[in-house]
Design a protein around this motif. Structure first.
Motif, PDB file in Angstrom:
ATOM      1  N   UNK A  56       0.830  -1.221   0.000  1.00 15.69           N
ATOM      2  CA  UNK A  56       0.000   0.000   0.000  1.00 15.69           C
ATOM      3  C   UNK A  56       0.858   1.262   0.000  1.00 15.69           C
ATOM      4  N   UNK A  57       2.055   1.165   0.564  1.00 16.55           N
ATOM      5  CA  UNK A  57       2.928   2.328   0.595  1.00 16.55           C
ATOM      6  C   UNK A  57       3.740   2.485  -0.687  1.00 16.55           C
ATOM      7  N   UNK A 132      -5.532  12.197   2.236  1.00 15.57           N
ATOM      8  CA  UNK A 132      -5.091  10.792   2.241  1.00 15.57           C
ATOM      9  C   UNK A 132      -5.426  10.121   0.911  1.00 15.57           C
ATOM     10  N   UNK A 136      -2.653   8.780  -1.673  1.00 17.30           N
ATOM     11  CA  UNK A 136      -2.536   7.359  -2.023  1.00 17.30           C
ATOM     12  C   UNK A 136      -2.902   7.098  -3.485  1.00 17.30           C
ATOM     13  N   UNK A 139       0.479   9.108  -5.656  1.00 18.01           N
ATOM     14  CA  UNK A 139       1.902   9.047  -5.284  1.00 18.01           C
ATOM     15  C   UNK A 139       2.729   8.311  -6.352  1.00 18.01           C
ATOM     16  N   UNK A 218      11.286  13.475  -3.304  1.00 15.14           N
ATOM     17  CA  UNK A 218      11.826  13.350  -1.950  1.00 15.14           C
ATOM     18  C   UNK A 218      12.589  12.025  -1.860  1.00 15.14           C
ATOM     19  N   UNK A 244      10.199   9.224  -3.630  1.00 14.07           N
ATOM     20  CA  UNK A 244       8.749   9.441  -3.822  1.00 14.07           C
ATOM     21  C   UNK A 244       8.463  10.874  -4.261  1.00 14.07           C
ATOM     22  N   UNK A 246       5.037  13.049  -3.923  1.00 13.94           N
ATOM     23  CA  UNK A 246       3.655  13.075  -3.444  1.00 13.94           C
ATOM     24  C   UNK A 246       3.182  14.522  -3.459  1.00 13.94           C
ATOM     25  N   UNK A 249       0.575  15.628  -0.569  1.00 14.37           N
ATOM     26  CA  UNK A 249       0.847  15.549   0.870  1.00 14.37           C
ATOM     27  C   UNK A 249       0.475  16.846   1.571  1.00 14.37           C
TER      28      UNK A 249
END
Lengths: 276, 255
Positions: A56-57, A132, A136, A139, A218, A244, A246, A249
């Protein structure tokens, strides 16, 4: 001949009932308890099937739902239920809060501003949940990139260029409080240098809990070796990075700030009333 | 490790003694002395674990640290000699002693800290977690005393139940936020799925969100609030404290 569309009375009644339900505090309470139960029951499931949830990450949520989620329904059903419940709670919160804010602003009773604290917190929860989901869903992740500090550069991609690293003097664990950590590096720091395809180079420092920002990405330090100063020079020096991007965020981080602002207004109102 | 285990045992034993003295002795002084001593030893245990792990965060301290922190909350808030206050002292001694003893028999203090916890957000996360648990448990004790004691005005109970639940909720929210910033700075993710315990934090946050919203509805009487606070106590013990327990270790003393 003109016909005037007249909604049937039963449809109007049904709509009114549905609106009353969706805009009620009772529904919020029921949904909160259902989410609490759903996530509490998820604890043993995740503990026993961690490998299903770890990706999931590393991948986007809709890809995860279509693969890991869909084909392991026995232990991912709680996640689908959670998403449904959170969506309903989000809708309920939006309606309830907006009704109350409209009422407060319209009436403008004395001290109405101080009553906005809980409403700000409610909107903040919506911002956090949206953040969130966006995070998700969008990303970009390049996990598990390993390179040797002081060694040859690592080619990342045609667009990003190549990456090299050098070690910074890290702090050591002091004393012999825990024998195991004697001589360990406490805050391993590395200077990353990104050389873009057009020849420009950018430098930034990376540590645990302090990502480097280079080329819009990042860079997170995930592991390194050697971990002990006594092991230096034995070969196998390396560091691994998760890379990553994102862009969403900031949405959930803004939500956190907004919630704290709401909490502050609520607290100020509490003490204002107490002192009065 | 022997000294640490002994300190923890002594702290739990003193809380148990404080409870026994509060039941059997008509005077309060001896019971309160045992309570204060148990609190000091418990705080010493937390300090010792921190001294060993610093600047990293000690592992699985989130429940072991609750008894002394709960005791500090009681010491700060219950200075009066009212009837309900006496009951709270007794109930807090019993809960702190039992919880400490369970943590002592099922310890999880053998894990080494890891480097990613050497950040202010990790420390804040742990501190707010412990404070939140202690406030929720204290609210539960007030709820239990409401049904058992029948002393004091319902208004006092209502005020305490609401303020302690709200305080616990505030701490819990700050714990989740600091954990989230730690996660973002350390892993670049909003939620790190490496540890299943993350969902128990969400579960408790939503559970107490539900409770606080129930106070706004017609069900918000003192009796309902007390029942909900007791339910909250059971919930925190089962959902948040259980996960911090390790395997059973028989009490063998080998210095």
């Amino acid at each position: 001949m003109r016909f005037k569309a007249k909604p049937s009375s039963s449809a109007v009644r049904l709509g009114a009932v549905l609106w009353r339900i969706i805009a009620s505090t009772e529904l919020s309470v029921v949904l909160c308890f259902m989410i609490a139960l759903d996530t509490a029951l998820a604890y043993p499931i995740i503990k026993n099937h961690l490998t299903t949830f770890l990706p999931l990450g590393e991948m986007r949520i809709f890809d995860w739902l279509a693969t890991y989620g869909r084909f392991n329904l026995g232990h991912t059903a709680w996640f689908f239920i959670l998403m449904g419940l959170l969506s309903l709670l989000g809708l309920n919160t939006l309606i309830c809060t907006t009704i109350r804010v409209r009422r407060l602003v319209r009436n403008r009773a004395a001290g109405w501003f101080w009553k906005l604290g809980p409403q700000v917190m409610h909107y903040a929860v919506l911002v956090i949940l949206t953040g969130y989901l966006l995070s998700y869903a969008t990303i970009e992740s390049l996990p598990g990139r390993a390179l040797i500090p002081g060694g040859p550069p690592l080619k990342l991609s045609a667009a990003l260029g190549s990456l090299s690293a050098t070690v910074e003097n890290p702090r050591l664990y002091q004393g012999s409080r825990l024998d195991f950590f004697d001589g360990w590096y406490l805050d391993p720091g590395f200077i990353l240098e990104l050389t873009t395809p057009d020849g420009n180079s950018f430098k930034s420092k990376v540590k645990y809990g302090q990502p480097a920002l280079l080329g819009g990405y990042h860079f997170y330090l995930t592991d390194f070796h050697p971990k002990n100063s006594a092991w230096r020079g034995m070969g196998s020096d390396y560091m691994t990075l998760a890379i990553r991007r994102d862009r969403s965020a900031f949405v959930y981080l803004t939500g956190l700030g907004l919630f704290i602002l709401g909490l502050g207004i609520y607290g100020a109102d509490f003490f204002r009333k107490k002192s009065a | 490790m022997f000294g640490l285990r002994l300190t923890q045992l002594a702290s739990s034993g003193l809380f148990g003694l404080a409870f026994a003295l509060s039941v059997w002795l008509p005077t309060r002084r001896a019971g309160r002395a045992a309570f204060v001593l148990g609190t000091l030893l418990g705080l010493g245990y937390i300090g010792w674990r921190y001294w060993l792990a610093w600047p990293m965060t000690p592992m699985y301290l989130g429940t072991v640290a609750v008894p002394p922190v709960l005791a500090v909350m009681v010491l700060v808030t219950e200075q009066g000699n009212y009837g309900h206050s006496q009951k709270i002292w007794g109930a807090a001694s019993l809960l702190a002693g039992l919880l400490g003893m369970v943590c002592w028999l099922f310890p999880k203090d053998f894990y080494l800290p890891f480097l990613k916890t050497a950040t202010v957000f990790s420390h804040l996360h742990l501190a707010f977690t412990v404070l939140g648990k202690a406030a929720f448990l204290l609210a539960g004790l007030w709820g239990g005393c409401f049904f058992r004691a029948g002393q004091g005005s319902p208004e006092v109970y209502k005020r305490r139940l609401t303020s302690l639940t709200a305080l616990g909720f505030g701490f819990w929210t700050l714990s989740m936020f600091s954990g989230e910033i730690w996660s973002y700075r350390g892993w670049g993710l909003a939620v790190v799925w490496d540890d299943a315990v993350i969902v128990t934090f969400m579960a408790t946050w939503f559970f107490f969100t539900g409770i606080l919203h129930l106070y706004l509805t017609r069900l918000g009487t003192t009796g309902t609030r007390a029942a909900l606070a007791v339910a909250g106590l059971v919930w925190v013990l089962l959902v948040n404290c259980w996960s911090d327990l390790g395997p059973y270790r028989p009490p063998v003393f080998r210095p």
